[in-house]
Design a protein around this motif. Sequence first.
Motif, PDB file in Angstrom:
ATOM      1  N   LEU A  74      19.552  37.007   1.103  1.00  0.00           N
ATOM      2  CA  LEU A  74      18.183  37.983   1.529  1.00  0.00           C
ATOM      3  C   LEU A  74      17.974  38.786   0.681  1.00  0.00           C
ATOM      4  O   LEU A  74      16.576  39.532   0.525  1.00  0.00           O
ATOM      5  CB  LEU A  74      19.443  38.566   2.886  1.00  0.00           C
ATOM      6  CG  LEU A  74      19.207  37.339   3.911  1.00  0.00           C
ATOM      7  CD1 LEU A  74      20.102  38.010   4.862  1.00  0.00           C
ATOM      8  CD2 LEU A  74      18.128  37.023   4.998  1.00  0.00           C
ATOM      9  N   MET A  75      18.574  39.228  -0.445  1.00  0.00           N
ATOM     10  CA  MET A  75      18.525  40.794  -1.427  1.00  0.00           C
ATOM     11  C   MET A  75      17.660  39.523  -2.756  1.00  0.00           C
ATOM     12  O   MET A  75      16.878  40.148  -2.886  1.00  0.00           O
ATOM     13  CB  MET A  75      20.023  40.886  -1.514  1.00  0.00           C
ATOM     14  CG  MET A  75      19.851  41.925  -3.284  1.00  0.00           C
ATOM     15  SD  MET A  75      19.101  41.080  -4.533  1.00  0.00           S
ATOM     16  CE  MET A  75      21.358  41.056  -4.831  1.00  0.00           C
ATOM     17  N   ASP A 297       7.436  28.614   4.857  1.00  0.00           N
ATOM     18  CA  ASP A 297       8.294  28.987   5.598  1.00  0.00           C
ATOM     19  C   ASP A 297       9.336  27.905   5.949  1.00  0.00           C
ATOM     20  O   ASP A 297      10.835  28.480   6.123  1.00  0.00           O
ATOM     21  CB  ASP A 297       7.628  29.027   6.932  1.00  0.00           C
ATOM     22  CG  ASP A 297       7.381  30.792   7.940  1.00  0.00           C
ATOM     23  OD1 ASP A 297       6.984  31.542   7.208  1.00  0.00           O
ATOM     24  OD2 ASP A 297       6.421  30.369   8.486  1.00  0.00           O
ATOM     25  N   ALA A 298       9.007  26.986   5.870  1.00  0.00           N
ATOM     26  CA  ALA A 298       9.695  25.792   5.274  1.00  0.00           C
ATOM     27  C   ALA A 298      10.903  25.605   4.012  1.00  0.00           C
ATOM     28  O   ALA A 298      11.834  25.744   4.284  1.00  0.00           O
ATOM     29  CB  ALA A 298       8.782  24.421   5.127  1.00  0.00           C
ATOM     30  N   ALA A 299      10.080  26.625   2.776  1.00  0.00           N
ATOM     31  CA  ALA A 299      11.102  26.308   1.970  1.00  0.00           C
ATOM     32  C   ALA A 299      11.904  27.993   2.523  1.00  0.00           C
ATOM     33  O   ALA A 299      12.964  27.580   1.608  1.00  0.00           O
ATOM     34  CB  ALA A 299       9.892  27.190   0.527  1.00  0.00           C
ATOM     35  N   ARG A 300      11.610  28.838   2.695  1.00  0.00           N
ATOM     36  CA  ARG A 300      12.797  30.103   3.490  1.00  0.00           C
ATOM     37  C   ARG A 300      13.345  29.535   4.859  1.00  0.00           C
ATOM     38  O   ARG A 300      15.246  28.953   4.291  1.00  0.00           O
ATOM     39  CB  ARG A 300      11.920  31.116   4.514  1.00  0.00           C
ATOM     40  CG  ARG A 300      12.757  31.800   4.308  1.00  0.00           C
ATOM     41  CD  ARG A 300      11.925  33.465   5.195  1.00  0.00           C
ATOM     42  NE  ARG A 300      10.796  34.013   4.456  1.00  0.00           N
ATOM     43  CZ  ARG A 300       9.862  33.406   4.692  1.00  0.00           C
ATOM     44  NH1 ARG A 300       9.592  33.093   5.461  1.00  0.00           N
ATOM     45  NH2 ARG A 300       9.606  34.793   4.025  1.00  0.00           N
ATOM     46  N   LEU A 301      13.549  28.608   5.337  1.00  0.00           N
ATOM     47  CA  LEU A 301      14.710  27.267   5.899  1.00  0.00           C
ATOM     48  C   LEU A 301      15.917  26.624   5.349  1.00  0.00           C
ATOM     49  O   LEU A 301      17.029  27.131   5.143  1.00  0.00           O
ATOM     50  CB  LEU A 301      14.389  27.050   6.944  1.00  0.00           C
ATOM     51  CG  LEU A 301      12.889  27.793   7.969  1.00  0.00           C
ATOM     52  CD1 LEU A 301      12.091  26.586   9.264  1.00  0.00           C
ATOM     53  CD2 LEU A 301      13.789  28.298   8.527  1.00  0.00           C
ATOM     54  N   VAL A 302      14.712  26.323   4.239  1.00  0.00           N
ATOM     55  CA  VAL A 302      15.778  24.982   3.626  1.00  0.00           C
ATOM     56  C   VAL A 302      16.749  26.211   2.243  1.00  0.00           C
ATOM     57  O   VAL A 302      17.905  26.089   2.294  1.00  0.00           O
ATOM     58  CB  VAL A 302      14.884  24.596   2.252  1.00  0.00           C
ATOM     59  CG1 VAL A 302      15.831  24.051   1.513  1.00  0.00           C
ATOM     60  CG2 VAL A 302      13.849  22.992   3.195  1.00  0.00           C
ATOM     61  N   LEU A 303      16.287  27.610   2.320  1.00  0.00           N
ATOM     62  CA  LEU A 303      17.351  28.426   1.429  1.00  0.00           C
ATOM     63  C   LEU A 303      17.999  29.015   1.968  1.00  0.00           C
ATOM     64  O   LEU A 303      19.389  29.172   1.506  1.00  0.00           O
ATOM     65  CB  LEU A 303      16.081  29.982   0.722  1.00  0.00           C
ATOM     66  CG  LEU A 303      16.487  30.747   0.108  1.00  0.00           C
ATOM     67  CD1 LEU A 303      17.661  30.413  -0.253  1.00  0.00           C
ATOM     68  CD2 LEU A 303      15.869  31.434   0.166  1.00  0.00           C
ATOM     69  N   TYR A 304      17.362  28.707   3.423  1.00  0.00           N
ATOM     70  CA  TYR A 304      18.671  29.854   4.445  1.00  0.00           C
ATOM     71  C   TYR A 304      19.712  28.684   4.549  1.00  0.00           C
ATOM     72  O   TYR A 304      20.993  29.347   4.641  1.00  0.00           O
ATOM     73  CB  TYR A 304      18.177  30.431   5.267  1.00  0.00           C
ATOM     74  CG  TYR A 304      17.385  31.937   5.255  1.00  0.00           C
ATOM     75  CD1 TYR A 304      16.603  32.206   3.996  1.00  0.00           C
ATOM     76  CD2 TYR A 304      16.837  32.349   6.241  1.00  0.00           C
ATOM     77  CE1 TYR A 304      16.168  33.706   3.961  1.00  0.00           C
ATOM     78  CE2 TYR A 304      16.041  33.447   6.367  1.00  0.00           C
ATOM     79  CZ  TYR A 304      15.453  33.861   4.673  1.00  0.00           C
ATOM     80  OH  TYR A 304      14.725  35.060   4.552  1.00  0.00           O
TER      81      TYR A 304
END
Length: 387
Positions: A74-75, A297-304
């Motif tokens: 997140l940081m 948004d898809a990339a963020r979800l995979v990252l998380y």
Amino acid sequence: MAFFNFLTAEQQAWRESCYRYMEREITREYIRECDMAREYYYEGYRKIVEQGWHSLLIPPALGGSGAGPVEYALMCEAGGRYGYDFVAAVVGTPSFNAQNLIKFGNEDQLDRFIKPYVRGDIRFSIGISEPQAGSDAAATATRAVRDGDHYVVTGAKQWISGSGAQNAVILMLVRTDPSAPKHQGLSMILIPNDLPGIQLNKLKTLARRGMGTYQVFLDEVRVPAANLLGAEGQGWEIIGANLELERIACAAGYVGCAQQAVDDALLYAHQREQFGQPIYQFQVIKHMLADMQTEVDAARLVLYRAAATVEAGQPALREVSMAKLLASETLQKVSRQGVQIMGGHGMLPEADMERYFREGMQSTIGGGTSQIQRSIIAKTMHKALMA
């Protein structure tokens, strides 16, 4: 935003706090100025040290925060907001290299390197690639020969980001036993960048302008034997130990920058008028922006997911490779589309989109190419099928 409801309240507050700090204290103008001047982010680094972000993953016993991979991701996402180069320079590369020291270093090395790092007195770089050893890192030819209480290091490294910054210590992959099998004769040595015999040549690269990417030439550089990290022959194990954190940091920074590219393009589309109306009103622009946000948004979800998997202590090679692959290619795509939406204005440094575009071009190469990530993902798929 409702999108982030799956984060805990504490995680969401942390994410928002990091984003606000980047906007108010670091600023896009500062990052733009350093990029244009090809100057390292010394003032930004100082501010990050004051916040303790650079030592987020370091255990409290050594002066750090002892945070986990999700908080780190997140940081890094916020830190990459105005350009991945910044987050790579101040909390990406230095931070995951510090983890190598924590995992493999002895008490003396923790005292000489980690404590000064936490204070902000030194920073870390990683020296793996060479003119003839890129993705094939085990082809390393830089030689380290033991001579009493020192190693004598001779060779050349290429694409060593951040190695020319003040008080940088390079975690350098070297060959200590040329007679051993390719992957077994490698070691890792901590080499301060101001030792006699080191020559640093900053390259005029498309991206990484602030952090700086260097050629490093070593001509019989004498390094204390006490700077050997781990044992001789353990180098290959060491460079692979924190790949998960490296790829989480990369993916997070790419996602942060990609989101800013979408936000900047969206704002411009509402402000720019043609044919008597904002260009946002044209369906082709609306659809471009919709696709851009969906992909981010898809990339963020995979990252998380990748960060949460690592934090849970589960094997995450596939997940972090997917995150790095998708986030890098998303940044490259949305920044290119952002330039298209902004037209000629998007090609000006003052507009920032051209910087996002340059960093997007670098993102699919540095930290493991897209081709390498796909090969890793396919290998895990094959392994699962054969199990």
